[in-house]
Design a protein around this motif. Structure first.
Motif, PDB file in Angstrom:
ATOM      1  N   MET A 114     -29.547 -61.014 -65.991  1.00  0.00           N
ATOM      2  CA  MET A 114     -30.781 -60.689 -66.686  1.00  0.00           C
ATOM      3  C   MET A 114     -31.559 -59.659 -65.877  1.00  0.00           C
ATOM      4  SD  MET A 114     -33.701 -63.284 -67.839  1.00  0.00           S
ATOM      5  CE  MET A 114     -35.288 -62.887 -67.273  1.00  0.00           C
ATOM      6  N   ALA A 115     -32.079 -58.634 -66.538  1.00  0.00           N
ATOM      7  CA  ALA A 115     -32.814 -57.565 -65.865  1.00  0.00           C
ATOM      8  C   ALA A 115     -34.206 -58.050 -65.504  1.00  0.00           C
ATOM      9  CB  ALA A 115     -32.894 -56.348 -66.763  1.00  0.00           C
ATOM     10  N   VAL A 116     -34.630 -57.685 -64.333  1.00  0.00           N
ATOM     11  CA  VAL A 116     -35.953 -58.037 -63.859  1.00  0.00           C
ATOM     12  C   VAL A 116     -36.846 -56.813 -64.047  1.00  0.00           C
ATOM     13  CG1 VAL A 116     -37.274 -58.783 -61.849  1.00  0.00           C
ATOM     14  CG2 VAL A 116     -34.962 -59.608 -62.178  1.00  0.00           C
ATOM     15  N   THR A 117     -38.081 -57.047 -64.483  1.00  0.00           N
ATOM     16  CA  THR A 117     -38.991 -55.930 -64.707  1.00  0.00           C
ATOM     17  C   THR A 117     -39.783 -55.631 -63.445  1.00  0.00           C
ATOM     18  OG1 THR A 117     -40.810 -57.319 -65.442  1.00  0.00           O
ATOM     19  CG2 THR A 117     -39.246 -56.592 -67.140  1.00  0.00           C
ATOM     20  N   ILE A 118     -40.354 -54.442 -63.424  1.00  0.00           N
ATOM     21  CA  ILE A 118     -41.198 -54.032 -62.293  1.00  0.00           C
ATOM     22  C   ILE A 118     -42.403 -54.952 -62.195  1.00  0.00           C
ATOM     23  CG2 ILE A 118     -42.768 -52.196 -61.524  1.00  0.00           C
ATOM     24  CD1 ILE A 118     -40.659 -50.189 -62.351  1.00  0.00           C
ATOM     25  N   LYS A 119     -42.910 -55.357 -63.343  1.00  0.00           N
ATOM     26  CA  LYS A 119     -44.071 -56.240 -63.366  1.00  0.00           C
ATOM     27  C   LYS A 119     -43.748 -57.569 -62.675  1.00  0.00           C
ATOM     28  CE  LYS A 119     -47.484 -58.091 -66.587  1.00  0.00           C
ATOM     29  NZ  LYS A 119     -47.927 -58.121 -67.975  1.00  0.00           N
ATOM     30  N   GLU A 120     -42.571 -58.119 -62.952  1.00  0.00           N
ATOM     31  CA  GLU A 120     -42.159 -59.389 -62.348  1.00  0.00           C
ATOM     32  C   GLU A 120     -41.978 -59.242 -60.841  1.00  0.00           C
ATOM     33  OE1 GLU A 120     -39.710 -61.252 -66.156  1.00  0.00           O
ATOM     34  OE2 GLU A 120     -38.632 -60.109 -64.644  1.00  0.00           O
ATOM     35  N   GLU A 129     -47.871 -52.918 -59.597  1.00  0.00           N
ATOM     36  CA  GLU A 129     -46.715 -52.278 -60.237  1.00  0.00           C
ATOM     37  C   GLU A 129     -46.554 -50.843 -59.733  1.00  0.00           C
ATOM     38  OE1 GLU A 129     -46.462 -52.740 -64.561  1.00  0.00           O
ATOM     39  OE2 GLU A 129     -47.834 -54.444 -64.368  1.00  0.00           O
ATOM     40  N   GLN A 130     -47.696 -50.176 -59.509  1.00  0.00           N
ATOM     41  CA  GLN A 130     -47.643 -48.806 -59.007  1.00  0.00           C
ATOM     42  C   GLN A 130     -46.960 -48.753 -57.638  1.00  0.00           C
ATOM     43  OE1 GLN A 130     -50.411 -50.200 -60.216  1.00  0.00           O
ATOM     44  NE2 GLN A 130     -50.927 -48.985 -62.007  1.00  0.00           N
ATOM     45  N   ALA A 131     -47.185 -49.772 -56.804  1.00  0.00           N
ATOM     46  CA  ALA A 131     -46.552 -49.810 -55.480  1.00  0.00           C
ATOM     47  C   ALA A 131     -45.037 -49.921 -55.625  1.00  0.00           C
ATOM     48  CB  ALA A 131     -47.103 -50.971 -54.654  1.00  0.00           C
ATOM     49  N   VAL A 132     -44.590 -50.761 -56.553  1.00  0.00           N
ATOM     50  CA  VAL A 132     -43.144 -50.916 -56.772  1.00  0.00           C
ATOM     51  C   VAL A 132     -42.558 -49.627 -57.327  1.00  0.00           C
ATOM     52  CG1 VAL A 132     -41.368 -52.216 -58.017  1.00  0.00           C
ATOM     53  CG2 VAL A 132     -43.357 -53.413 -57.075  1.00  0.00           C
ATOM     54  N   ARG A 133     -43.261 -48.987 -58.290  1.00  0.00           N
ATOM     55  CA  ARG A 133     -42.764 -47.713 -58.833  1.00  0.00           C
ATOM     56  C   ARG A 133     -42.704 -46.632 -57.740  1.00  0.00           C
ATOM     57  NH1 ARG A 133     -46.048 -49.306 -63.240  1.00  0.00           N
ATOM     58  NH2 ARG A 133     -44.792 -49.821 -65.048  1.00  0.00           N
ATOM     59  N   ALA A 134     -43.720 -46.610 -56.875  1.00  0.00           N
ATOM     60  CA  ALA A 134     -43.727 -45.639 -55.781  1.00  0.00           C
ATOM     61  C   ALA A 134     -42.545 -45.877 -54.851  1.00  0.00           C
ATOM     62  CB  ALA A 134     -45.035 -45.728 -55.003  1.00  0.00           C
ATOM     63  N   TRP A 135     -42.230 -47.145 -54.574  1.00  0.00           N
ATOM     64  CA  TRP A 135     -41.086 -47.461 -53.716  1.00  0.00           C
ATOM     65  C   TRP A 135     -39.810 -46.959 -54.389  1.00  0.00           C
ATOM     66  CZ3 TRP A 135     -36.432 -49.832 -53.968  1.00  0.00           C
ATOM     67  CH2 TRP A 135     -35.795 -50.106 -52.770  1.00  0.00           C
ATOM     68  N   CYS A 136     -39.712 -47.168 -55.695  1.00  0.00           N
ATOM     69  CA  CYS A 136     -38.521 -46.727 -56.435  1.00  0.00           C
ATOM     70  C   CYS A 136     -38.376 -45.204 -56.384  1.00  0.00           C
ATOM     71  CB  CYS A 136     -38.591 -47.209 -57.887  1.00  0.00           C
ATOM     72  SG  CYS A 136     -38.404 -48.994 -58.077  1.00  0.00           S
ATOM     73  N   ARG A 137     -39.509 -44.490 -56.525  1.00  0.00           N
ATOM     74  CA  ARG A 137     -39.439 -43.020 -56.445  1.00  0.00           C
ATOM     75  C   ARG A 137     -39.028 -42.564 -55.051  1.00  0.00           C
ATOM     76  NH1 ARG A 137     -43.891 -43.478 -59.799  1.00  0.00           N
ATOM     77  NH2 ARG A 137     -45.355 -43.402 -58.057  1.00  0.00           N
ATOM     78  N   ARG A 138     -39.639 -43.174 -54.019  1.00  0.00           N
ATOM     79  CA  ARG A 138     -39.313 -42.787 -52.638  1.00  0.00           C
ATOM     80  C   ARG A 138     -37.848 -43.043 -52.305  1.00  0.00           C
ATOM     81  NH1 ARG A 138     -44.127 -45.448 -51.510  1.00  0.00           N
ATOM     82  NH2 ARG A 138     -42.995 -47.252 -50.730  1.00  0.00           N
ATOM     83  N   ASN A 139     -37.290 -44.077 -52.913  1.00  0.00           N
ATOM     84  CA  ASN A 139     -35.907 -44.441 -52.613  1.00  0.00           C
ATOM     85  C   ASN A 139     -34.937 -43.942 -53.677  1.00  0.00           C
ATOM     86  OD1 ASN A 139     -35.998 -46.220 -50.072  1.00  0.00           O
ATOM     87  ND2 ASN A 139     -37.721 -46.939 -51.303  1.00  0.00           N
ATOM     88  N   HIS A 140     -35.405 -43.053 -54.524  1.00  0.00           N
ATOM     89  CA  HIS A 140     -34.579 -42.364 -55.526  1.00  0.00           C
ATOM     90  C   HIS A 140     -33.777 -43.329 -56.404  1.00  0.00           C
ATOM     91  CE1 HIS A 140     -35.663 -38.775 -53.370  1.00  0.00           C
ATOM     92  NE2 HIS A 140     -35.201 -39.309 -52.241  1.00  0.00           N
ATOM     93  N   VAL A 141     -34.478 -44.331 -56.926  1.00  0.00           N
ATOM     94  CA  VAL A 141     -33.838 -45.275 -57.834  1.00  0.00           C
ATOM     95  C   VAL A 141     -33.633 -44.562 -59.169  1.00  0.00           C
ATOM     96  CG1 VAL A 141     -34.131 -47.473 -59.056  1.00  0.00           C
ATOM     97  CG2 VAL A 141     -34.874 -47.259 -56.675  1.00  0.00           C
ATOM     98  N   ALA A 142     -32.419 -44.692 -59.708  1.00  0.00           N
ATOM     99  CA  ALA A 142     -32.083 -44.024 -60.968  1.00  0.00           C
ATOM    100  C   ALA A 142     -32.874 -44.629 -62.128  1.00  0.00           C
ATOM    101  CB  ALA A 142     -30.585 -44.155 -61.223  1.00  0.00           C
ATOM    102  N   LYS A 143     -33.009 -43.860 -63.180  1.00  0.00           N
ATOM    103  CA  LYS A 143     -33.707 -44.338 -64.379  1.00  0.00           C
ATOM    104  C   LYS A 143     -32.698 -44.553 -65.501  1.00  0.00           C
ATOM    105  CE  LYS A 143     -38.206 -42.388 -63.424  1.00  0.00           C
ATOM    106  NZ  LYS A 143     -39.347 -41.668 -63.979  1.00  0.00           N
ATOM    107  N   ALA A 192     -31.873 -44.942 -69.836  1.00  0.00           N
ATOM    108  CA  ALA A 192     -32.023 -44.031 -70.968  1.00  0.00           C
ATOM    109  C   ALA A 192     -33.458 -43.982 -71.481  1.00  0.00           C
ATOM    110  CB  ALA A 192     -31.079 -44.442 -72.093  1.00  0.00           C
ATOM    111  N   LYS A 193     -34.207 -45.062 -71.304  1.00  0.00           N
ATOM    112  CA  LYS A 193     -35.595 -45.112 -71.771  1.00  0.00           C
ATOM    113  C   LYS A 193     -36.561 -44.472 -70.784  1.00  0.00           C
ATOM    114  CE  LYS A 193     -34.976 -49.418 -74.334  1.00  0.00           C
ATOM    115  NZ  LYS A 193     -35.401 -50.816 -74.436  1.00  0.00           N
ATOM    116  N   GLY A 194     -36.073 -44.099 -69.603  1.00  0.00           N
ATOM    117  CA  GLY A 194     -36.931 -43.486 -68.598  1.00  0.00           C
ATOM    118  C   GLY A 194     -37.524 -44.489 -67.623  1.00  0.00           C
ATOM    119  N   SER A 195     -37.128 -45.747 -67.733  1.00  0.00           N
ATOM    120  CA  SER A 195     -37.591 -46.777 -66.797  1.00  0.00           C
ATOM    121  C   SER A 195     -36.616 -46.856 -65.629  1.00  0.00           C
ATOM    122  CB  SER A 195     -37.640 -48.146 -67.493  1.00  0.00           C
ATOM    123  OG  SER A 195     -38.491 -48.098 -68.604  1.00  0.00           O
TER     124      SER A 195
END
Length: 160
Positions: A1-7, A16-30, A32-35
Motif C-alpha cells: 500500500m502506498a503511503v502519502t506524504i501527509k501520512e 508536508e512541505q518539509a517532506v516534499r523538500a526532502w524528496c526534492r533534495r534527494n531527487h525522488v522520482a515523480k 504520472a500524476k506529478g506526485s
C-alpha cells in the motif's frame, strides 16, 4: 500500500512541505500524476532522516542538515549584501555621471542661447545697415536734378 506524504509528515512530526523538500533534495522520482513516488526504501530513508527508529528524536543527520542550511543561508546573505554594496557603488558612480552630464547640458544650453542672441543682433545690425544704404541712395537721388536723374538712368541702361 502506498503511503502519502501527509501520512509520513504526520508520523515524523514535520510538515508536508518539509517532506516534499526532502524528496526534492534527494531527487525522488515523480509518478504520472506529478506526485512523488514513495517506495518502501524512500519511506524508510525519510523516517531515518526525520526521526531515530528507537526514540522518535530528530536524527543527527537532520541536525547537520539544518546547520548546513543555516550556514548556506548566512553565506547567501553575505553574497547578497556584497552584491547590494556593489550595486550601490555603481549607482553612486552613475549619479555622479548624470550630474556631470546635466552640468554640460546647462553649459551647452547657455552657449546656444548666447549664440542665438548674437545671431539676432547680427541680423538686426545687417538690416540696419541695409536700411541706411537704401536711405543714402534715396537721399543722393533726391539731391540730383531731375534731368540728371533721367540721364543717369539712361546711361545705366545702355552701359549695363
Amino acid at each position: 500500500m502506498a503511503v502519502t506524504i501527509k501520512e509520513i509528515a504526520s508520523e515524523c512530526g514535520v510538515s508536508e512541505q518539509a517532506v516534499r523538500a526532502w524528496c526534492r533534495r534527494n531527487h525522488v522520482a515523480k509518478d504520472a500524476k506529478g506526485s512523488f513516488a514513495i517506495s518502501e526504501t524512500i519511506k524508510t530513508a525519510i523516517y531515518q532522516h526525520y526521526r531515530a527508529i528507537e526514540g522518535k528524536e530528530v536524527s543527527q543527520h537532520a541536525k547537520a542538515s539544518c546547520e548546513t542550511c543555516e550556514t548556506s543561508e548566512t553565506v547567501l546573505i553575505s553574497m547578497l549584501q556584497k552584491e547590494l554594496d556593489l550595486k550601490n557603488k555603481q549607482l553612486a558612480v552613475k549619479d555622479k555621471q548624470i550630474e556631470e552630464l546635466n552640468a554640460r547640458l546647462a553649459e551647452s544650453s547657455a552657449a546656444l542661447v548666447a549664440a542665438q542672441q548674437t545671431a539676432q543682433a547680427a541680423q538686426a545690425l545687417h538690416a540696419g545697415t541695409i536700411q541706411q544704404q537704401l536711405a543714402g541712395e534715396i537721399e543722393v537721388d533726391q539731391q540730383r536734378p531731375e534731368a540728371e536723374q533721367k540721364r543717369s538712368w539712361f546711361k545705366k541702361l545702355f552701359r549695363g
